[in-house]
Design an enzyme around this catalytic site. Structure first.
Site, PDB file in Angstrom:
ATOM      1  N   TYR A 123      99.326   6.801  57.380  1.00  0.00           N
ATOM      2  CA  TYR A 123      99.631   5.273  57.812  1.00  0.00           C
ATOM      3  C   TYR A 123     101.564   5.040  57.482  1.00  0.00           C
ATOM      4  O   TYR A 123     101.661   4.006  57.121  1.00  0.00           O
ATOM      5  CB  TYR A 123      98.874   4.358  57.201  1.00  0.00           C
ATOM      6  N   ASP A 227      90.917   1.753  54.841  1.00  0.00           N
ATOM      7  CA  ASP A 227      90.797   0.779  56.415  1.00  0.00           C
ATOM      8  C   ASP A 227      89.701   0.780  57.045  1.00  0.00           C
ATOM      9  O   ASP A 227      89.055  -0.468  57.558  1.00  0.00           O
ATOM     10  CB  ASP A 227      92.564   1.224  57.344  1.00  0.00           C
ATOM     11  N   ASP A 231      85.935  -1.971  56.963  1.00  0.00           N
ATOM     12  CA  ASP A 231      86.013  -3.601  58.297  1.00  0.00           C
ATOM     13  C   ASP A 231      84.913  -3.514  58.533  1.00  0.00           C
ATOM     14  O   ASP A 231      83.782  -4.043  58.407  1.00  0.00           O
ATOM     15  CB  ASP A 231      86.803  -2.924  59.885  1.00  0.00           C
TER      16      ASP A 231
END
Ligand code: ATP
Length: 338
Positions: A123, A227, A231
């Site tokens: 990222y 990440d 979710d």
């Protein structure tokens, strides 16, 4: 008096912000904690208006506050949250996944926290073209791995949970980067003999989050895996509408829903504000610990009990099987807080 910076965001962000402001107003008026909220711009609307997704003035105001609440922003999310995480050194992304009653959840007794490293991995956006191939650089450092591992173990100690840390990685394939992450977590684990420590490959973790989500307590992992897994975990407990998150550094913290701007339902008053209201709850918890202020801890408990109570009674928004509007849901939360 706590100064709270509030980024109102895009999509459903402004609606969720109104809910949170209503909740904070009641806390200010009726409970023993005083807050002063400053509304700030960042995101797509800010980009259109000022030419910058994260205007300098917004950054200055955030730096002058005690904590930041951030509603979701749209397409420019990377230019807002990724930059803020770096500027404020918010290295720990904390994403709880807890099953509330009466939810479309896989199981009822789920209570875990994903502690995601927030500053490195793929990222950092280091991508290069080499001919017709694109190469992305993945950086994992000992220092960043160590401080996130310490944060995970401290979280496992503080929680009244299973006192377990699961280190999630893929060191059998990414031997050097994830090898370093796994080894560093293992070393930190030695300082916490009362906390159970285990390794799990990320693919196995993705499967076990569905198969036996109740077996997890604290998951510590790298940025990209965290990440995706968070979710998944939020869906396992009933959906993104109930999923809050915190970005924590040594001096400052920012609280935001896990989900994005959800343009498909924006402006319709159907969004579930729990994700942002529960983010505010995490903020009071953090303020309470940081300032040794028990009244903040009490406020955090009141917020959580209010949300728990109303969903238990079947007062729910559309995403979790109810029919209440964003405003109606918020009013119900407020009536239970006071
Ligand atoms: P991002 O890429 O920024 O994560 P996205 O558009 O892929 O964003 P989200 O905005 O995170 O996805 O949300 C996915 C879907 O979940 C939305 O389209 C919306 O239908 C639903 N959703 C998300 N948040 C909420 C909420 N607070 N209340 C109700 N539904 C929600």
């Amino acid at each position: 008096m706590y100064k709270i910076a509030l980024i109102t965001g895009d999509g459903i962000g402004p609606e969720l912000s109104e809910s949170v402001i209503d909740v904070l107003d009641i806390i200010n008026d009726k409970l023993g904690v005083k807050v002063e909220v400053t509304k700030l711009q960042a995101g797509d609307a800010a980009l259109k208006k000022t030419g910058k997704a994260l205007p300098d003035e917004t950054v200055e105001q955030i730096k002058n506050s005690d904590a930041c609440l951030k509603a979701p922003v749209g397409e420019s999310a990377a230019d807002v949250i990724v930059v803020l995480r770096r500027l404020l050194d918010l290295y720990a992304n904390i994403r709880p996944a807890k099953s509330y009653p009466n939810m479309p959840a896989l199981k009822e007794n789920i209570d875990m926290v994903i502690v995601r490293e927030n500053t490195e991995d793929l990222y950092t956006g280091m991508e290069f073209e080499v001919g017709e191939t694109i190469i992305a650089l993945r950086s994992i450092s000992k220092g960043a791995s160590e401080r996130i591992a310490k944060h995970a173990f401290a979280t496992a100690e503080q929680r009244n949970g299973k006192r377990k840390v699961t280190c999630v990685h893929k060191s059998n394939v990414m031997r050097k980067t994830d090898g370093l992450f796994a080894k560093t977590c293992e070393q930190v684990a030695k300082n916490y003999p009362k906390i159970t420590f285990e390794h799990m490959y990320v693919d196995a973790c993705a499967m076990n989050l569905i198969r036996q989500p109740e077996s997890f307590d604290v998951i510590v992992t790298t940025n990209l895996f965290g990440d995706i897994l968070s979710d998944e975990a939020s869906q396992v407990v009933g959906g993104l509408g109930m999923a809050p998150a915190a970005n924590i550094g040594d001096r400052f913290a920012l609280f935001e829903p896990v989900h994005g701007a959800a343009f498909d339902i924006a402006g319709k008053q159907v969004a579930n504000p729990s994700s942002f209201i529960l983010s505010a709850k995490m903020m009071f918890e953090w303020l309470g610990i940081k300032n040794n202020d028990k009244s903040c801890q009490d406020v955090a408990k009141k917020i959580e009990n209010a949300v728990y109570g109303i969903v238990k009674d079947g007062i729910k928004t559309r995403d979790i099987g109810g029919d209440k509007s964003t405003k109606e849901f918020t009013q119900n939360v407020i009536s239970r807080i006071i």
